[in-house]
Design a protein around this motif. Sequence first.
Motif, short mmCIF file in Angstrom:
data_model
loop_
_atom_site.label_atom_id
_atom_site.label_comp_id
_atom_site.label_asym_id
_atom_site.label_seq_id
_atom_site.Cartn_x
_atom_site.Cartn_y
_atom_site.Cartn_z
N THR A 458 1.03 -1.08 -0.03
CA THR A 458 0.00 -0.07 -0.04
C THR A 458 0.88 1.16 0.03
OG1 THR A 458 -1.87 -1.14 1.10
CG2 THR A 458 -1.80 1.45 1.20
N SER A 459 0.60 2.12 -0.98
CA SER A 459 1.28 3.32 -0.94
C SER A 459 0.74 4.21 0.16
CB SER A 459 1.01 4.11 -2.60
OG SER A 459 1.48 5.33 -2.55
N ASP A 462 1.20 11.01 -0.95
CA ASP A 462 2.35 11.56 -1.49
C ASP A 462 3.07 12.70 -0.27
OD1 ASP A 462 2.03 10.50 -3.71
OD2 ASP A 462 0.63 11.84 -4.47
N LYS A 465 5.19 11.02 2.44
CA LYS A 465 6.26 9.90 2.42
C LYS A 465 7.42 10.16 3.09
CE LYS A 465 5.22 8.69 -2.51
NZ LYS A 465 5.51 9.53 -3.81
N ALA A 477 -1.78 6.25 4.43
CA ALA A 477 -2.04 5.65 3.25
C ALA A 477 -2.99 6.19 2.28
CB ALA A 477 -2.05 4.23 3.71
N ARG A 495 -1.07 0.99 -4.97
CA ARG A 495 -0.16 0.54 -4.42
C ARG A 495 1.21 1.16 -4.54
NH1 ARG A 495 -4.35 -2.64 -2.73
NH2 ARG A 495 -5.45 -3.47 -4.61
N ILE A 496 2.24 0.71 -3.98
CA ILE A 496 3.70 1.30 -4.28
C ILE A 496 4.19 0.67 -5.61
CG2 ILE A 496 6.07 1.44 -3.44
CD1 ILE A 496 4.95 0.80 -0.64
N HIS A 497 4.59 1.77 -6.51
CA HIS A 497 5.30 1.11 -7.66
C HIS A 497 6.46 1.65 -8.03
CE1 HIS A 497 4.14 5.07 -9.23
NE2 HIS A 497 4.67 4.83 -10.50
N ASP A 498 7.13 2.19 -6.83
CA ASP A 498 8.34 2.66 -7.01
C ASP A 498 9.37 1.75 -6.27
OD1 ASP A 498 10.37 5.02 -7.19
OD2 ASP A 498 10.24 4.61 -5.31
N LEU A 501 10.62 3.31 -2.69
CA LEU A 501 9.53 3.30 -1.74
C LEU A 501 9.33 2.04 -1.29
CD1 LEU A 501 8.17 5.32 -0.31
CD2 LEU A 501 6.42 5.25 -2.40
N GLN A 502 9.31 0.70 -2.05
CA GLN A 502 9.10 -0.46 -1.67
C GLN A 502 9.82 -0.75 -0.48
OE1 GLN A 502 5.87 -2.41 -2.66
NE2 GLN A 502 6.61 -3.05 -0.76
N MET A 505 9.64 0.88 2.69
CA MET A 505 8.41 0.22 3.42
C MET A 505 8.86 -1.20 4.04
SD MET A 505 5.31 0.74 3.76
CE MET A 505 4.03 -0.35 4.59
#
Length: 593
Positions: A458-459, A462, A465, A477, A495-498, A501-502, A505
């Motif tokens: 889960t992202s 912005d 962060k 979130a 979702r996280i797509h970076d 960042l993942q 996390m």
Amino acid sequence: MAESMHAKRTDRCGNLRREDVGRTVTLCGWVAKRRNLGSLLFIDLRDVSGVAQITFDDTVDKGLFDKANGVRSEYCLCVTGKVRERGTDENKKMATGAIEVLAERLSILSKSETPPFEITGDCNAGEELRLKYRYLDLRRTEIKDCLVLRHKVCKIARDYYDANGFLEIETPMLCKSTPEGARDYLVPSRLHHGSFYALPQSPQLYKQLLMVAGYDRYMQIARCFRDEDLRADRQPEFTQIDLEMSFVDVDDVITVNEGFLKKVFKEVLSVDLKLPLPRMPYREAMDRFGSDKPDLRFGFEIKDITEIAAASDFKVFRDAVEQGGTVRGININGFADKISRKEIDSLTEFAKTYRAKGVAWLKFQGGEISGSFAKFITDEEKLKIASAFGAGGNDLILIVADKPKTVFASLGALRCEIAKRLGVIKKDDYKLLWITEFPLFEYSEEEERYVAMHHPFTSPMDEDKDMIESAPDKVRAKAYDIVFNGVEAGGGSIRIHDADLQERMFRAIGISEREARVKFGYLLDAFTYGVPPHGGMAYGLDRLIMLLADTQSIRDVIAFPKVQNASELMTESPSEVPEKSLLELGIKLADEK
Ligand code: ASP
């Protein structure tokens, strides 16, 4: 002896109407009821569509009448006859009440033992017995209606998401075990002794991989498995309407799903949902309702009186505040006269099950203020409290002073319990809202670390962060739940797509790089080949149907449910297996202690 059908079925019982008068029809079904009035005999014949009355007339065909007289409850019959008007005998409560079928032929397709319980709406057989004979229980209209509703909602989901560009794609049932989350159901491998598949807790990672693969709108009506101790509204296997979308943010997922909900409400309940649905950040929901799934069908909102309490002479309040606690309460406005001292004691016991040490109360009645702590505070403080709650008239304020978690949990539960006890919840009142901005992390006392509140993919929002390392408890979130009359009916996230960042996390929740590779290596690899921004959600189908059907038990909306100890009473699963099967799997049972 079982007979064959003497003719092809022409109609279903429940579909016959006045327009069918004069037709000769052949119906098949089960005997719901039989009444012999001397020269007339009536059978209510039931099939999946409903019930039709079949009439046998002694004066028309004595042989047929006698045969019908030998029929018993739940015999399976085939009947041919002419539809005729009931005239003054019309039964307005029955969909087919305007007509009856005057029987001309009857075949007894099979007989039935006397059922272990009566197959009627107000059947008062215990649930255990009903579940043991579930195929009989399923004949009851109440259960059948739930399954028909379930079918309709699934069809609406498939049609709606299809019309919006979603593809229905199946994901595996035999998966890799991922220890993060609930306990997995494990399946031993015959070909790889010592290795296990897991049944999916949800298609989460596969649906994210489908996004990497470019199937940018996916949906599935997916069976999920979680090996947890069952609570009343949980099942070890349950169904989700699961979906995922690429190139989207929170608003896009919410908008497309509001369209789905609108269609469901219109087609199933004939209710026009007003869109957009309200949204409430998690923090506000907790502050006002003590819950991340607030029931908005009634008020009794939580108010904060910590400041007034801290300045008062009432030791209980002051101590709680000094220990970092908070003092909050709810106003049961207009009901002071309906809640006796005894009832308050019982509510206090109820609050204690949520760890509250007690409940303080103030009553406003006939211009007087009384209550458990009235003598410990000044008149001025009483007025301040009254004004904080907008109290007067016939009001009762219930207050809990404790750690914030305990205060929210107990007041949140109290407001729902009181609404139930007072009977203030109206039928056919539907209150839906989105809860947004959930915390990204929650602290697990048990594991002494932060864990992902939703899941580790889960992202964060912005703007939050940067706080992942410095203030994890403050990070919100991009997660959302849909709440329906105080029940979480679904939820999801962007979702996280970076990759970076993942990684941050994972680190924040104590998953090392190595561990992440072992557990989710395939996902991390996939993310190196062009991953689109994506997000989605899943509805708990069983819960959604339960809410729409307004039934109390989740087992009513599942054809073959399990009971509290995860067993199925009809087939008696789980069961032992032959030694040979275990050997093939390389499994030896440990001696029982
Ligand atoms: N997989 C999530 C769940 O089962 C839903 C989602 O995030 O889409 O709760």
